[in-house]
Each structure stands twice: as structure tokens, then as C-alpha cells.
Motif scaffolding. Structure first.
Motif, short mmCIF file in Angstrom:
data_model
loop_
_atom_site.label_atom_id
_atom_site.label_comp_id
_atom_site.label_asym_id
_atom_site.label_seq_id
_atom_site.Cartn_x
_atom_site.Cartn_y
_atom_site.Cartn_z
N LYS A 12 0.87 -1.18 0.00
CA LYS A 12 0.00 0.00 0.00
C LYS A 12 0.91 1.23 0.00
N PRO A 13 0.59 2.28 -0.79
CA PRO A 13 1.46 3.46 -0.77
C PRO A 13 1.49 4.12 0.61
N VAL A 14 2.68 4.54 1.01
CA VAL A 14 2.88 5.19 2.30
C VAL A 14 3.44 6.59 2.05
N LEU A 15 2.70 7.59 2.48
CA LEU A 15 3.15 8.98 2.36
C LEU A 15 3.79 9.38 3.68
N VAL A 16 5.07 9.71 3.62
CA VAL A 16 5.78 10.12 4.84
C VAL A 16 6.04 11.62 4.76
N ASP A 17 5.59 12.31 5.80
CA ASP A 17 5.79 13.75 5.91
C ASP A 17 6.91 13.98 6.91
N PHE A 18 8.12 14.32 6.40
CA PHE A 18 9.23 14.67 7.28
C PHE A 18 9.02 16.13 7.67
N MET A 19 8.81 16.38 8.96
CA MET A 19 8.43 17.72 9.41
C MET A 19 9.12 18.07 10.71
N ALA A 20 8.90 19.32 11.16
CA ALA A 20 9.43 19.77 12.45
C ALA A 20 8.39 20.67 13.10
N THR A 45 -1.32 4.92 3.65
CA THR A 45 -0.89 5.15 5.02
C THR A 45 -0.17 6.48 5.02
N ILE A 46 -0.46 7.33 6.00
CA ILE A 46 0.23 8.62 6.10
C ILE A 46 0.96 8.66 7.44
N LEU A 47 2.25 8.94 7.37
CA LEU A 47 3.08 9.02 8.58
C LEU A 47 3.70 10.39 8.68
N LYS A 48 3.80 10.91 9.89
CA LYS A 48 4.55 12.14 10.12
C LYS A 48 5.80 11.77 10.90
N ILE A 49 6.93 12.22 10.41
CA ILE A 49 8.20 11.97 11.10
C ILE A 49 8.79 13.32 11.50
N ASP A 50 8.96 13.52 12.79
CA ASP A 50 9.58 14.75 13.30
C ASP A 50 11.10 14.60 13.16
N VAL A 51 11.70 15.42 12.29
CA VAL A 51 13.14 15.28 12.01
C VAL A 51 14.00 15.59 13.23
N ASP A 52 13.49 16.40 14.15
CA ASP A 52 14.27 16.70 15.35
C ASP A 52 14.31 15.50 16.30
N ASN A 54 13.78 12.33 15.18
CA ASN A 54 14.26 11.16 14.42
C ASN A 54 15.31 11.58 13.40
N PRO A 55 16.43 12.15 13.86
CA PRO A 55 17.44 12.64 12.92
C PRO A 55 17.99 11.53 12.02
N GLN A 56 18.03 10.29 12.54
CA GLN A 56 18.59 9.20 11.72
C GLN A 56 17.68 8.90 10.53
N ALA A 57 16.37 9.02 10.69
CA ALA A 57 15.45 8.79 9.56
C ALA A 57 15.63 9.89 8.51
N ALA A 58 15.73 11.13 8.97
CA ALA A 58 15.93 12.25 8.05
C ALA A 58 17.24 12.09 7.29
N VAL A 66 12.45 20.88 5.53
CA VAL A 66 11.12 20.41 5.90
C VAL A 66 10.08 21.44 5.45
N PRO A 67 8.88 21.03 5.09
CA PRO A 67 8.48 19.62 4.97
C PRO A 67 9.05 18.98 3.71
N THR A 68 9.40 17.71 3.83
CA THR A 68 9.72 16.89 2.67
C THR A 68 8.75 15.72 2.69
#
Length: 102
Positions: A12-20, A45-52, A54-58, A66-68
Motif C-alpha cells: 500500500k502506498p505510504v506517504l511520509v511527511d518529514f516535518m518539524a 498510510t500517512i506518517l509524520k516523522i519529526d526530524v528533530d 528522528n534525525p537518523q530517519a531524516a 522540511v516539509p519533505t
């Protein structure tokens, strides 16, 4: 709860929002993502990842600003764009990856 890797490996497509939290344009994305989720429901699926937090994911996905937004499917990056993306454009991108009913 599934790990990030498990989630993005979905067919399933997963949209990841890298944000702060401090990012103004990121705040503008919140209602847009809500609109996309309402339109596409369980097909994405929509996920938000806080880059602050989760720096390793960013770092892993070379997120410089951000946003990416990145669309993953089966663990692969299908599309990515930085900045605020309108809901209709996001839906159009995601629809390309939603499996047609069998």
C-alpha cells in the motif's frame, strides 16, 4: 506497533511527511494531509516523522529541508518533493500507486 521499515515495505502506498514542530510550512501541511487521508481512506498510510526527534530517519533519506514528502511502496521511494504540496496534487501522486481492485 509496526516499525518504520515494516510500514514502508507495504504494498500500500505510504506517504511520509518529514516535518518539524518549529516549521511554519509543516503546519500548513497538517490540514492538507487530513484532506488526503479523508479522500483516500485506507488505501494509503500517512506518517509524520519529526526530524528533530528522528534525525537518523531524516539522514537516511537525505531530508535537507522540511516539509519533505516521500511516497514509499514496497520499501522503495516512488516520489518525493519538498515544500507545501496541494492536496489534489498529493492525491494524484498517490493514486498512481494504489493497487487496482483485483
Amino acid at each position: 506497533m509496526a516499525s518504520f521499515q515494516e510500514i514502508i515495505n507495504s504494498d500500500k502506498p505510504v506517504l511520509v511527511d518529514f516535518m518539524a514542530e518549529w516549521c511554519g510550512p509543516c503546519k500548513m501541511m497538517a490540514p492538507i494531509l487530513k484532506q488526503v487521508k479523508e479522500a483516500l481512506q485506507d488505501e494509503v498510510t500517512i506518517l509524520k516523522i519529526d526530524v528533530d526527534r528522528n534525525p537518523q530517519a531524516a539522514q537516511a533519506y537525505q531530508v535537507m529541508g522540511v516539509p519533505t514528502l516521500i511516497i514509499f511502496q514496497n520499501g522503495q521511494i516512488k516520489w518525493r518533493q519538498s515544500g507545501v504540496v496541494p492536496a489534489n496534487h498529493l492525491q494524484q501522486q498517490l493514486r498512481q500507486y494504489i493497487a487496482s481492485p483485483k
